[in-house]
Design a protein around this motif. Structure first.
Motif, PDB file in Angstrom:
ATOM      1  N   ARG A  53     101.948 129.169 -60.321  1.00  0.00           N
ATOM      2  CA  ARG A  53     101.020 128.543 -58.937  1.00  0.00           C
ATOM      3  C   ARG A  53      99.610 128.039 -59.626  1.00  0.00           C
ATOM      4  N   SER A  54      99.394 126.575 -59.844  1.00  0.00           N
ATOM      5  CA  SER A  54      98.588 126.096 -60.504  1.00  0.00           C
ATOM      6  C   SER A  54      97.320 126.103 -59.611  1.00  0.00           C
ATOM      7  N   THR A  61      95.311 136.351 -72.109  1.00  0.00           N
ATOM      8  CA  THR A  61      95.024 136.783 -73.379  1.00  0.00           C
ATOM      9  C   THR A  61      96.503 136.590 -74.211  1.00  0.00           C
ATOM     10  N   VAL A  62      96.263 136.361 -75.654  1.00  0.00           N
ATOM     11  CA  VAL A  62      97.522 135.894 -76.225  1.00  0.00           C
ATOM     12  C   VAL A  62      97.692 136.973 -77.415  1.00  0.00           C
ATOM     13  N   SER A 104      89.214 127.192 -72.126  1.00  0.00           N
ATOM     14  CA  SER A 104      89.603 127.842 -70.992  1.00  0.00           C
ATOM     15  C   SER A 104      90.313 129.143 -71.407  1.00  0.00           C
ATOM     16  N   ASN A 105      89.966 130.003 -70.218  1.00  0.00           N
ATOM     17  CA  ASN A 105      90.453 131.305 -70.268  1.00  0.00           C
ATOM     18  C   ASN A 105      91.745 131.249 -69.607  1.00  0.00           C
ATOM     19  N   ASP A 106      92.055 130.288 -68.928  1.00  0.00           N
ATOM     20  CA  ASP A 106      93.355 130.206 -68.462  1.00  0.00           C
ATOM     21  C   ASP A 106      94.342 129.526 -69.381  1.00  0.00           C
ATOM     22  N   ILE A 107      94.715 129.947 -69.999  1.00  0.00           N
ATOM     23  CA  ILE A 107      95.670 129.722 -71.186  1.00  0.00           C
ATOM     24  C   ILE A 107      97.068 129.320 -70.882  1.00  0.00           C
ATOM     25  N   ILE A 132      96.593 137.207 -65.976  1.00  0.00           N
ATOM     26  CA  ILE A 132      96.135 137.655 -64.730  1.00  0.00           C
ATOM     27  C   ILE A 132      95.931 136.755 -63.713  1.00  0.00           C
ATOM     28  N   LEU A 133      96.558 136.712 -62.500  1.00  0.00           N
ATOM     29  CA  LEU A 133      96.311 135.830 -61.676  1.00  0.00           C
ATOM     30  C   LEU A 133      95.126 136.467 -60.461  1.00  0.00           C
ATOM     31  N   PHE A 134      94.254 135.585 -60.236  1.00  0.00           N
ATOM     32  CA  PHE A 134      93.162 136.283 -59.102  1.00  0.00           C
ATOM     33  C   PHE A 134      93.564 135.688 -57.636  1.00  0.00           C
TER      34      PHE A 134
END
Ligand SMILES: *[C@@H]1O[C@H](CO)[C@@H](O)[C@H](O)[C@H]1NC(C)=O
Ligand SMILES: *[C@@H]1O[C@H](CO)[C@@H](O)[C@H](O)[C@H]1NC(C)=O
Ligand SMILES: *[C@@H]1O[C@H](CO)[C@@H](O)[C@H](O)[C@H]1NC(C)=O
Length: 225
Positions: A53-54, A61-62, A104-107, A132-134
């Motif tokens: 869901r872009s 985190t990785v 980007s934190n949205d890796i 995590i999706l907000f």
């Protein structure tokens, strides 16, 4: 004039953009990692997980784990989170660079780059993307993991497809040459045979001419007697 050229440029650019969406707006494609590294060189361990869901904001985190060939357990080797990258294991100290999503934190791309690969690096690598999706009223947590089985070789080996196509190329070239040669021999023989035939015919004609001439002479002689 300049404005028109500028507009044309823009048009061209947007056309190129729509053709190469991947490069331009960073659309995500889950490409599998390579699995063969060459000793002494660098190697990119790929780990890409596209966000379904872009439109939803996310943060990820990785973590990377490694199990050496012949070992039983995985060890934690690398972390990438809001604090940046951390190498967690001595074997990889100063040898791992982040090759994933930048700024980007949205890796979505969690790939790492191994420097100076050694034979001891062969084994199984596993990446975990903790995302995590907000959403408006809640958060949704997913963990995605990918596995890379890495073999380290002394020299790059080529894919079967490329070897097969090279062999096919030689077969085709040699086949065509042989065909050409056969055709040439065939033609040469045909021409030679035709030539001989013509010679023989000419000789025959000459012989006949001589024969009939001498016959005439003989007749003349007989008549003259
Ligand atoms: C990955 O990292 C290596 C080492 O820092 C660098 O040379 C290479 O260009 C990077 N590749 C990508 C695609 O970011
Ligand atoms: C990698 O190898 C190169 C050349 O052999 C060397 O100069 C460099 O220091 C090595 N880097 C690491 C991190 O071992
Ligand atoms: C590879 O592992 C062997 C055995 O654990 C060790 O003796 C050797 O020094 C290692 N080589 C490198 C390049 O780390």
């Amino acid at each position: 004039m300049a404005a028109a050229a500028g507009t044309a440029h823009l048009l061209l650019l947007s056309l190129l953009c729509s053709l190469f969406v991947y490069q331009c707006d960073g659309a995500c494609a889950e490409v599998d990692s390579d699995t063969e590294a060459v000793a002494g060189k660098g190697f990119k361990l790929g780990c890409i997980s596209c966000k379904r869901r872009s439109e939803v904001d996310g943060a990820a985190t990785v973590e990377w784990y490694f199990r050496a060939k012949g070992e039983a357990d995985f060890v934690h080797i690398y972390t990438y989170n809001e604090d940046g990258p951390t190498i967690e294991h001595d074997h990889f100290m100063d040898r791992v660079d982040w090759n994933g999503s930048k700024r980007s934190n949205d890796i979505q791309d969690a790939s790492i780059y191994l420097l100076n690969v050694t034979f001891n690096d062969s084994g199984t690598y596993q990446c975990f993307l903790n995302r995590i999706l907000f959403y408006e009223f809640y958060e949704y947590n997913t963990i995605i993991s990918k596995v890379v089985h890495l073999t380290v070789v002394a020299k790059a080996t080529r894919g079967t497809a490329s070897i097969v196509s090279e062999v096919m190329m030689y077969v085709t070239i040699i086949g065509l040459q042989v065909w050409l040669l056969i055709e040439m021999i065939y033609c040469y023989r045909k021409i030679a045979a035709a030539g001989e035939e013509a010679l023989r015919e000419a000789a025959n004609a000459e012989y006949l001419a001589i024969a009939s001439e001498s016959k005439d002479n003989m007749a003349g002689v007989q008549v003259g007697e």
